[in-house]
Design a protein around this motif. Sequence first.
Motif, short mmCIF file in Angstrom:
data_model
loop_
_atom_site.label_atom_id
_atom_site.label_comp_id
_atom_site.label_asym_id
_atom_site.label_seq_id
_atom_site.Cartn_x
_atom_site.Cartn_y
_atom_site.Cartn_z
N GLU A 1 14.88 -12.23 -2.66
CA GLU A 1 16.04 -11.33 -2.68
C GLU A 1 15.64 -9.93 -3.14
O GLU A 1 16.07 -8.93 -2.57
N PHE A 2 14.81 -9.84 -4.17
CA PHE A 2 14.41 -8.53 -4.69
C PHE A 2 13.60 -7.76 -3.64
O PHE A 2 13.79 -6.57 -3.45
N GLN A 3 12.67 -8.46 -2.97
CA GLN A 3 11.88 -7.79 -1.94
C GLN A 3 12.75 -7.36 -0.76
O GLN A 3 12.51 -6.32 -0.14
N ASP A 4 13.77 -8.15 -0.47
CA ASP A 4 14.70 -7.79 0.61
C ASP A 4 15.43 -6.49 0.29
O ASP A 4 15.86 -5.77 1.20
N HIS A 5 15.55 -6.17 -1.02
CA HIS A 5 16.18 -4.92 -1.45
C HIS A 5 15.14 -3.85 -1.78
O HIS A 5 15.49 -2.81 -2.34
N GLY A 6 13.89 -4.10 -1.44
CA GLY A 6 12.85 -3.10 -1.64
C GLY A 6 12.15 -3.13 -2.98
O GLY A 6 11.31 -2.26 -3.27
N GLY A 7 12.47 -4.11 -3.83
CA GLY A 7 11.83 -4.22 -5.14
C GLY A 7 10.80 -5.32 -5.19
O GLY A 7 10.65 -6.11 -4.25
N MET B 1 23.36 -7.32 -11.10
CA MET B 1 23.71 -6.03 -10.51
C MET B 1 23.80 -6.13 -8.98
O MET B 1 24.74 -5.65 -8.36
N LEU B 2 22.82 -6.80 -8.37
CA LEU B 2 22.83 -6.97 -6.91
C LEU B 2 24.04 -7.79 -6.46
O LEU B 2 24.68 -7.48 -5.45
N ASP B 3 24.35 -8.84 -7.23
CA ASP B 3 25.50 -9.69 -6.89
C ASP B 3 26.80 -8.90 -6.94
O ASP B 3 27.77 -9.22 -6.22
N GLU B 4 26.84 -7.88 -7.79
CA GLU B 4 28.04 -7.06 -7.93
C GLU B 4 28.06 -5.88 -6.96
O GLU B 4 28.94 -5.02 -7.03
N GLY B 5 27.09 -5.84 -6.05
CA GLY B 5 27.07 -4.80 -5.03
C GLY B 5 26.37 -3.52 -5.43
O GLY B 5 26.42 -2.53 -4.68
N GLN B 6 25.72 -3.51 -6.60
CA GLN B 6 24.98 -2.32 -7.01
C GLN B 6 23.61 -2.28 -6.35
O GLN B 6 23.11 -3.28 -5.83
N ALA B 7 22.99 -1.12 -6.37
CA ALA B 7 21.70 -0.93 -5.73
C ALA B 7 20.56 -1.43 -6.62
O ALA B 7 20.69 -1.47 -7.85
N MET B 8 19.46 -1.81 -5.98
CA MET B 8 18.25 -2.14 -6.72
C MET B 8 17.78 -0.89 -7.47
O MET B 8 17.71 0.20 -6.89
N PRO B 9 17.49 -0.99 -8.76
CA PRO B 9 17.01 0.19 -9.51
C PRO B 9 15.78 0.80 -8.83
O PRO B 9 14.89 0.09 -8.35
N ALA C 1 15.59 -9.56 -17.94
CA ALA C 1 15.74 -8.35 -17.14
C ALA C 1 15.94 -8.71 -15.67
O ALA C 1 16.76 -8.09 -14.98
N HIS C 2 15.20 -9.70 -15.18
CA HIS C 2 15.38 -10.13 -13.80
C HIS C 2 16.81 -10.67 -13.58
O HIS C 2 17.44 -10.40 -12.56
N ALA C 3 17.28 -11.44 -14.55
CA ALA C 3 18.65 -11.97 -14.44
C ALA C 3 19.68 -10.85 -14.43
O ALA C 3 20.67 -10.90 -13.68
N GLN C 4 19.45 -9.82 -15.22
CA GLN C 4 20.37 -8.68 -15.26
C GLN C 4 20.38 -7.93 -13.93
O GLN C 4 21.44 -7.53 -13.43
N ILE C 5 19.20 -7.73 -13.35
CA ILE C 5 19.13 -7.02 -12.06
C ILE C 5 19.75 -7.87 -10.96
O ILE C 5 20.43 -7.36 -10.07
#
Length: 534
Positions: free
Chosen positions: A446-452, A399-407, A392-396
């Motif tokens: 990276e995840f914390q930088d996006h608020g997750g 998503m970030l690499d493709e420019g999508q938002a953090m869930p 799941a972490h790899a999938q998210i």
Amino acid sequence: MADFKYQKPFPILKDDTEYRLITKDYVSTVEVDGRKILKVEPKALEVLAKEAFSDVSFYLRAAHLEKLAKILEDPEATDNDRFVAHTMLMNQAVSAEGELPTCQDTGTAIVLGKKGEDVYTGANDAEYLSKGIFETYDERNLRYSQVVPFTMFDEKNTGTNLPAQIDIYAEQGNKYEFLFLTKGGGSGNKTYLYQQTKSLLTEENLTKFVKDKIMDLGTSACPPYHLALVIGGTSAEATLSAVKKASAGYFDHLPTEGNEGGQAFRDLEWEEKVTKICQESGVGAQFGGKYFVHDVKVIRLPRHAASCPVGLGVSCSADRNIKAKITEDGIFLEQLEKNPARFLPSKAPAMQPAVDIDLDRPMEEVLKELTKYPIKTRLNLNGTLIVARDIAHAQIKKMLDEGQAMPEYFKNHPVYYAGPAKTPKGMASGSFGPTTAGRMDPYVDEFQDHGGSMIMLAKGNRSQAVTDACKKHGGFYLGSIGGPAAILAKNSIKSVEVVDFPELGMEAVRKIKVENFPAFIIVDDKGNDFFKAL
């Protein structure tokens, strides 16, 4: 010139295992050329494997539970030692009801067999053993953890927990002996090989080596441990094989001194020394204290003059090892403890109360509450957690690499690194303890930088990168007790729903509601790390 003399490499002097009879069916004897041949119908192997892996998933050895109970009686044990030991005993009492396995990681199924030359099955033994394993994982509330590759990078869960590791060795006589193990990823990953030299073999150097390397184990494999240290070996694989068997108690009755034939032996003096080093490390039963290990087995082996392999490994708090044998008298399995509640004290150990944390407030408010408390503070969590682990972490990340938002769910709730076993009928959850945090370390900054991932919950120590990220972004890593997956499912997890990536099976993202979920502050928002402070 020396005279030839054969030395059995691992001369186990006795077997005081208490066995129970499963059945007298499927075995018979026949005389062939004056030899008594034990005929074992292949069905016997299926029946034995099914029973063994069922028992070892829900019950543990009485000797292991006795060691947990002794922690509660030791005045030198810390509150955290006692809290972990008491929780593990309660967990085993729940598991022994036969619905929720001891640990959610019900492991790789491993079979080590010693087949006498006068034993005849007339079949592929591994096939029938595998069928018994298949039936246990299919019928009981266990987890499928085995993935198979189709290319170098493409994998799929088998949905059966096969393949198993099955190793069968030739032996004299007309009996068939077994050691069955289930090895979870946490303890399996804490098996180390160090290629050393003769220079290691001094009091000073070996002591320094042990003090340094013992910290490699950390707590992600769920201590207190049964620790095995093997010095020497005719090859690297021989060393690591001895580590696994020693940690499972298989070599408890080796000789205690060497000889000219090179017999393996236990070094009792060094077992005491290593035990003391572990006690003085301060790691304790996961969150500080004396009980990093229950016991230590130090095995000395012969070696090539130019090599000195050293193996280090553990059997974790889910000490899932069980012996068996097939003889002309029937099929026998080691008797495990069916009434672990007898080891529980009349009342829980007295401890300072935990701090209640309401997880259903806005994330900003929860972070402001956590920042009030120092590392090592015991918490009582109530509210919503998001469950996500490796895939799941790899999938998210993709998503970030493709420019999508953090869930949003990753930003609004703490994330619990875990993957459940199958859910029994009528229950909210199957066994659902934490997985090893370190595997998710590369994602944290990276995840914390996006608020997750602002609050993470799992087991074991983490890298400096996680501490740095938490200080930079204001995050926290909370440690959950590794091991008590059954009692968490029965008492703390009130609801479970899949919210993303359902195709990932046990790796899907879930939302769970928890009550009185125990945790400790391990890494805070100020750059403090419990494990670095030891």
